[in-house]
Design an enzyme around this catalytic site. Sequence first.
Site, short mmCIF file in Angstrom:
data_model
loop_
_atom_site.label_atom_id
_atom_site.label_comp_id
_atom_site.label_asym_id
_atom_site.label_seq_id
_atom_site.Cartn_x
_atom_site.Cartn_y
_atom_site.Cartn_z
N GLY A 17 0.66 -1.32 0.19
CA GLY A 17 0.01 -0.04 -0.11
C GLY A 17 0.92 1.22 0.12
O GLY A 17 0.21 2.30 -0.26
N PRO A 26 4.42 -5.23 -0.84
CA PRO A 26 4.47 -4.26 -1.77
C PRO A 26 4.17 -4.74 -3.24
O PRO A 26 4.61 -5.54 -3.72
CB PRO A 26 5.83 -3.40 -1.36
N GLY A 27 3.45 -3.89 -3.83
CA GLY A 27 3.18 -4.00 -5.22
C GLY A 27 3.75 -2.94 -6.18
O GLY A 27 4.55 -2.66 -6.70
N ARG A 70 -5.98 3.33 -15.60
CA ARG A 70 -6.00 4.03 -14.38
C ARG A 70 -6.60 5.34 -14.33
O ARG A 70 -7.28 5.74 -13.44
CB ARG A 70 -4.53 4.13 -13.87
N TYR A 88 -9.41 5.37 -11.89
CA TYR A 88 -9.29 6.01 -10.48
C TYR A 88 -9.01 7.52 -10.91
O TYR A 88 -8.49 8.21 -9.85
CB TYR A 88 -7.98 5.57 -10.05
N CYS A 124 -13.90 4.59 -28.30
CA CYS A 124 -15.01 5.45 -28.18
C CYS A 124 -15.81 5.78 -26.89
O CYS A 124 -16.89 5.23 -26.92
CB CYS A 124 -15.91 4.78 -29.35
N GLU A 125 -14.91 6.39 -26.11
CA GLU A 125 -15.79 6.66 -24.94
C GLU A 125 -14.95 8.13 -24.37
O GLU A 125 -13.84 8.27 -24.53
CB GLU A 125 -15.25 5.63 -23.64
N TYR A 144 -0.20 -2.01 -12.31
CA TYR A 144 -1.62 -1.70 -12.42
C TYR A 144 -1.80 -1.02 -13.97
O TYR A 144 -2.77 -0.29 -14.04
CB TYR A 144 -2.54 -1.01 -11.38
C1 PLP Z 1 -3.32 -5.04 -3.81
C2 PLP Z 1 -2.80 -5.63 -2.48
C3 PLP Z 1 -1.47 -5.46 -2.17
C4 PLP Z 1 -0.49 -4.42 -2.79
O1 PLP Z 1 -1.07 -3.24 -2.72
P1 PLP Z 1 0.17 -1.99 -3.50
O2 PLP Z 1 -0.70 -0.67 -3.27
O3 PLP Z 1 0.35 -2.46 -4.93
O4 PLP Z 1 1.45 -2.04 -2.62
C5 PLP Z 1 -0.76 -6.07 -1.29
N1 PLP Z 1 -1.64 -6.81 -0.51
C6 PLP Z 1 -2.97 -7.20 -0.67
C7 PLP Z 1 -3.80 -8.17 0.16
C8 PLP Z 1 -3.65 -6.68 -1.91
O5 PLP Z 1 -4.90 -6.70 -2.01
#
Ligand code: PLP
Length: 421
Positions: free
Chosen positions: A239, A276-277, A314, A318, A346-347, A375
Amino acid sequence: MDHFLYRDGALFAEDVAISEIAAAVGTPFYVYSTATLLRHFKAFDDALDGMDHLVCYAMKANSNQAVLKTLARAGAGMDVVSAGEYLRAKAAGVPGDRIVFSGVGKTASEIRLALEGGIRQFNVESEPEMAQLDAIAQSLGKVAPITIRVNPDVDAKTHAKIATGKSENKFGIPIARARDVYRLAASMPGLEVIGIDVHIGSQLTDLAPFEQAYQKVAELTELLRTDGHDIRRLDLGGGLGIPYERSNAAPPLPTDYGAMVQRTLGHLDCEIEIEPGRLIAGNAGLMVSEVIYVKSGEGRDFLIIDGAMNDLIRPAMYDAYHDIIPVIEPPVGGEQRPYDVVGPVCETGDTFAKQRMMPELSAGDLVAFRSAGAYGAVMSSEYNSRALIPEVLVNGDQFAVIRQRPTFDEMINRDIIPEWL
Ligand SMILES: *Cc1c(COP(=O)(O)O)cnc(C)c1O
């Protein structure tokens, strides 16, 4: 910091000119930097130095096999949310004991797959899921290691579509009910309770909500230990946000985050997991696109590019901001003008930016969307029958196509005409 910089007036990914990749693969395309991916992974790994820990990359952010393999080789575990992601992690060489399974709706077949193939832990999100997992584990003669995801009811102060830690969100069990649910879990012979899981949202730009949540987890750890549970692992979710808009204040760094984790949870002597993603993959990728037309409208100019909302959703989904920069470096202090940057779909929602100040651009010019590594490609679709765009990985002075653009025949032939037609 990333590895996308201008050199002699042209944008590079590490030591490869973006224009060279564009000439080889055609636009639009995604390009990722190995050095940036590894740098971000290491930043988290180092930030938790001194605590027993595992960084489990949340692969939903970018699950290309080459990206996964790059991170797996550096020692990353993986956080997966589906059978497909589990199998991708395995295919990238990640052993089961480094894979955690998250998600609010794991199916029986997904649970079976992970139990049979090996899993570090399931992050359980509800009592019905717990019962299902217990029954399947027993039927296979196994014991499933679990944490239970608690919902701490904190406001992550992020976009509503990516906030997950308020009581009205679908995720986890209310923290107030945790002791009862842990008692129930401990009574199930197919489960082994090993820890607590929490994930409050994505693109957080402040540490305070994390700290609030982790303090609640610390209190819960002590309570559950008093109740006799052997809580030895804390999964803190992902997150942490990234600076999409360079002019904004920078979000906290992994080192600040790590120090806060030590401060709030270090005394508990638990193994720490983080997921982390975005912060690993986000700034490690660009989407590169070509200007098709510059169209003068009523009081505004539209930059119509060959990338669209199906390639990078995105902004439409968002209201996300992405820096959009020309691939040929504009002169410092040069003139700028406002453009609405739009795709061909077309949006009306297929709008990447409104009245964005940019140097003057013409048809044929290349532009790069920054911070598109997370993402981006994973959320793309073939809407408007636009082929999925290729992904390219750069490593020093080398680059490779890591997902090809399908041909139109491949796209069309995926559909099946019934025999009566
Ligand atoms: C989406 C998610 C993440 C990664 O979130 P990031 O904002 O990309 O770091 C980690 N854990 C869970 C359970 C998630 O759903």
